[in-house]
Write a protein that holds these residues in place. Structure first.
Motif, PDB file in Angstrom:
ATOM      1  N   LEU A 132       0.739  -1.039  -0.175  1.00  0.00           N
ATOM      2  CA  LEU A 132       0.194   0.102  -0.181  1.00  0.00           C
ATOM      3  C   LEU A 132       0.849   1.583   0.053  1.00  0.00           C
ATOM      4  N   VAL A 133       1.957   1.315   0.776  1.00  0.00           N
ATOM      5  CA  VAL A 133       2.489   2.386   1.093  1.00  0.00           C
ATOM      6  C   VAL A 133       3.503   3.129  -0.620  1.00  0.00           C
ATOM      7  N   ARG A 134       3.942   1.862  -1.602  1.00  0.00           N
ATOM      8  CA  ARG A 134       3.993   2.055  -2.675  1.00  0.00           C
ATOM      9  C   ARG A 134       3.198   2.506  -3.929  1.00  0.00           C
ATOM     10  N   SER A 135       2.368   2.562  -3.531  1.00  0.00           N
ATOM     11  CA  SER A 135       0.824   2.717  -4.161  1.00  0.00           C
ATOM     12  C   SER A 135       0.856   5.033  -4.440  1.00  0.00           C
ATOM     13  N   ALA A 136       0.280   4.948  -5.571  1.00  0.00           N
ATOM     14  CA  ALA A 136      -0.129   5.903  -6.170  1.00  0.00           C
ATOM     15  C   ALA A 136      -1.386   6.594  -5.611  1.00  0.00           C
ATOM     16  N   ASP A 137      -2.200   5.755  -5.300  1.00  0.00           N
ATOM     17  CA  ASP A 137      -3.221   6.233  -3.839  1.00  0.00           C
ATOM     18  C   ASP A 137      -3.319   5.535  -3.876  1.00  0.00           C
ATOM     19  N   PRO A 138      -2.309   5.425  -1.846  1.00  0.00           N
ATOM     20  CA  PRO A 138      -3.375   4.361  -1.566  1.00  0.00           C
ATOM     21  C   PRO A 138      -4.563   4.652  -1.005  1.00  0.00           C
ATOM     22  N   ASP A 139      -5.032   5.593  -0.949  1.00  0.00           N
ATOM     23  CA  ASP A 139      -6.595   5.201  -0.167  1.00  0.00           C
ATOM     24  C   ASP A 139      -7.693   4.369  -1.154  1.00  0.00           C
ATOM     25  N   ARG A 140      -7.097   4.817  -2.859  1.00  0.00           N
ATOM     26  CA  ARG A 140      -8.168   3.887  -3.378  1.00  0.00           C
ATOM     27  C   ARG A 140      -7.347   2.638  -4.107  1.00  0.00           C
ATOM     28  N   THR A 141      -6.469   2.282  -3.430  1.00  0.00           N
ATOM     29  CA  THR A 141      -5.797   0.930  -3.855  1.00  0.00           C
ATOM     30  C   THR A 141      -6.544  -0.085  -2.129  1.00  0.00           C
ATOM     31  N   LEU A 142      -6.681   0.568  -1.027  1.00  0.00           N
ATOM     32  CA  LEU A 142      -7.052   0.142  -0.248  1.00  0.00           C
ATOM     33  C   LEU A 142      -8.478  -0.093  -0.529  1.00  0.00           C
ATOM     34  N   GLY A 323      -2.609 -14.563  -6.475  1.00  0.00           N
ATOM     35  CA  GLY A 323      -2.824 -14.147  -8.086  1.00  0.00           C
ATOM     36  C   GLY A 323      -3.803 -12.928  -7.800  1.00  0.00           C
ATOM     37  N   TRP A 324      -4.570 -14.025  -7.710  1.00  0.00           N
ATOM     38  CA  TRP A 324      -5.765 -12.591  -6.697  1.00  0.00           C
ATOM     39  C   TRP A 324      -5.715 -11.588  -6.487  1.00  0.00           C
ATOM     40  N   ALA A 325      -5.091 -11.433  -4.574  1.00  0.00           N
ATOM     41  CA  ALA A 325      -4.691 -11.111  -4.224  1.00  0.00           C
ATOM     42  C   ALA A 325      -3.387  -9.393  -5.042  1.00  0.00           C
ATOM     43  N   TRP A 326      -2.580 -10.113  -5.690  1.00  0.00           N
ATOM     44  CA  TRP A 326      -2.035  -9.289  -6.299  1.00  0.00           C
ATOM     45  C   TRP A 326      -2.651  -9.054  -7.946  1.00  0.00           C
ATOM     46  N   TRP A 327      -3.503  -9.171  -8.644  1.00  0.00           N
ATOM     47  CA  TRP A 327      -3.414  -8.762  -9.373  1.00  0.00           C
ATOM     48  C   TRP A 327      -4.606  -7.534  -9.246  1.00  0.00           C
ATOM     49  N   THR A 328      -4.855  -7.491  -7.729  1.00  0.00           N
ATOM     50  CA  THR A 328      -6.331  -7.404  -7.308  1.00  0.00           C
ATOM     51  C   THR A 328      -5.300  -5.309  -6.705  1.00  0.00           C
ATOM     52  N   LEU A 329      -4.612  -5.853  -5.824  1.00  0.00           N
ATOM     53  CA  LEU A 329      -3.553  -4.483  -5.863  1.00  0.00           C
ATOM     54  C   LEU A 329      -3.189  -3.581  -6.907  1.00  0.00           C
ATOM     55  N   PHE A 330      -2.601  -4.405  -7.835  1.00  0.00           N
ATOM     56  CA  PHE A 330      -1.977  -3.934  -9.506  1.00  0.00           C
ATOM     57  C   PHE A 330      -3.037  -3.439 -10.125  1.00  0.00           C
TER      58      PHE A 330
END
Length: 395
Positions: A132-142, A323-330
């Motif tokens: 999450l901390v690497r995300s360009a928009d952590p709130d949207r990713t979360l 796979g599902w978790a990381w595809w969702t994160l990305f």
């Protein structure tokens, strides 16, 4: 053969209050990040954690995820009253790694809700913190992640369904490669918990007849096919099936007969090392898909291969949830289940087709071919994104 490589990091920790031992192994970084769960069990060793971390790298590589593999382990009884405190101190001790590049999750002995509670108390929010901390928009990713994890499929949480769906897709791809016709193909599923139960459900829906469902009490056998949905409704939280729910044509066999039931497909989805050198000659199947972690020992696998029985390795067959978790994160998929199912089907069938093609050509065993595939993918991602530097952010 895949060249052996040293892990990026091995860490030993000793709890000052209980003397419990804890371990972290980061097998490799890709784009500056690695993923793998944290387990707690009495007797957990550094060697065990290192093997599991390596397996996580193979798992991410097989599904084309630009993420390295890691694992955490604590040698302590998870049912001990002091277990929560041990986990809290472990998380605080290894926080620099969790802050920077290790994304962890539930594993044996540690449920996800407990892990997230401990992370929150440590000021890390949740166990996906490093992503999450690497995300360009952590709130949207979360928000996207929380939406995805809140989804259920027919009343079952998505995390409990996606893994079994992936196993069923691996079986479907392998069966097709071996010339097995779905309507004429039979399967036995050993273990009827979340992984085994969802595998049985999606095998049946794919046209494969589940003739055996195995739990700790024994084998429920029906040559015409068990009613998977009926048995799923009758299972306990521990995957044990209430025998009063057995239908017409169902009969019970002793648990030790699970390997010898006549079926083309065998799915061990319960415990590690269930098929070994002492019992592998009893296997009647033409194909084994490892839904559990390491259910087939190396010497048993070699003997099975000599009989022409391929084993789809665990880091391929049971990789669906990762796979599902990381595809969702990305942001590669939406929280809609069909997005995940469709992408997993494509990736799983591609990987299984490639490893069986190599096996049929006589160049590698399915496991070695899978390792080569995974390493090639990760090496290419490392070339594109770097090993230790995070050049692909979570969107």
């Amino acid at each position: 053969m895949s060249a052996w490589r040293e892990p990026f990091l091995r860490l030993n920790w000793t709890d000052t209050e209980t003397r419990a031992k804890g371990y972290v192994v980061v097998d490799r970084l890709v784009g500056g990040i690695a993923t793998g769960g944290t387990r707690m069990r009495a007797g957990c060793t550094l060697g065990e954690v290192e093997d599991l971390a390596s397996g996580m790298s193979y798992k991410t590589g097989a599904l084309n995820l630009p993420v390295g593999g890691a694992k955490g382990g604590i040698d302590f009884d998870p049912f001990d009253p002091q277990a929560r405190g041990v986990l809290e101190r472990f998380v605080r001790a290894v926080r620099p790694i969790l802050d920077d590049y290790w994304v962890t999750a539930e594993d044996l002995g540690i449920p996800q809700d407990l892990l997230d509670e401990v992370f929150d108390e440590a000021g890390l929010g949740m166990s996906l913190h490093a992503a999450l901390v690497r995300s360009a928009d952590p709130d949207r990713t979360l928000t996207r992640v929380r939406e995805a994890f809140a989804v259920d499929v027919e009343g079952v949480p998505m995390p409990d369904m996606i893994g079994g769906y992936g196993v069923a897709e691996a079986v479907g791809a392998a069966a097709e490669r071996l010339g097995l016709v779905p309507g004429e193909t039979r399967a036995v599923v050993q273990g009827f918990g979340s992984m085994g139960g969802s595998t049985a459900r999606y095998l049946a829906r794919g046209g494969i007849r589940v003739v055996g469902a195995v739990d700790a009490k024994g084998v429920i056998f029906n040559p015409g096919g068990v009613d998977v949905e009926r048995l799923l409704k009758a299972r306990s939280a521990y995957g044990e099936i209430d025998r009063s729910a057995l239908g017409p044509g169902d009969r019970e066999l002793p648990v030790e007969e699970w390997l010898s039931v006549e079926a083309e497909v065998l799915v061990p989805a319960a415990i590690s090392y269930a098929i070994d050198a002492d019992n592998c000659e009893k296997v009647n199947a033409r194909l084994i898909a490892e839904a559990a972690n390491v259910p087939v020992t190396a010497d048993a696998e070699q003997r099975l291969l000599e009989r022409g029985i391929p084993v789809i390795p665990d880091f391929i067959a049971n990789a669906g949830a990762v796979g599902w978790a990381w595809w969702t994160l990305f942001g590669d998929i939406t929280p809609e289940p069909m997005d995940a199912f469709e992408k997993l089907s494509v990736e799983m069938r591609r990987a299984v087709g490639q490893i069986l093609e190599a096996w049929e050509a006589g160049t590698d065993s399915p496991r070695e071919a899978a390792r080569e595939l995974s390493q090639r993918n990760l090496d290419e991602f490392a070339r594109l994104y770097g090993e230790a530097s995070a050049t692909r952010t979570v969107l």
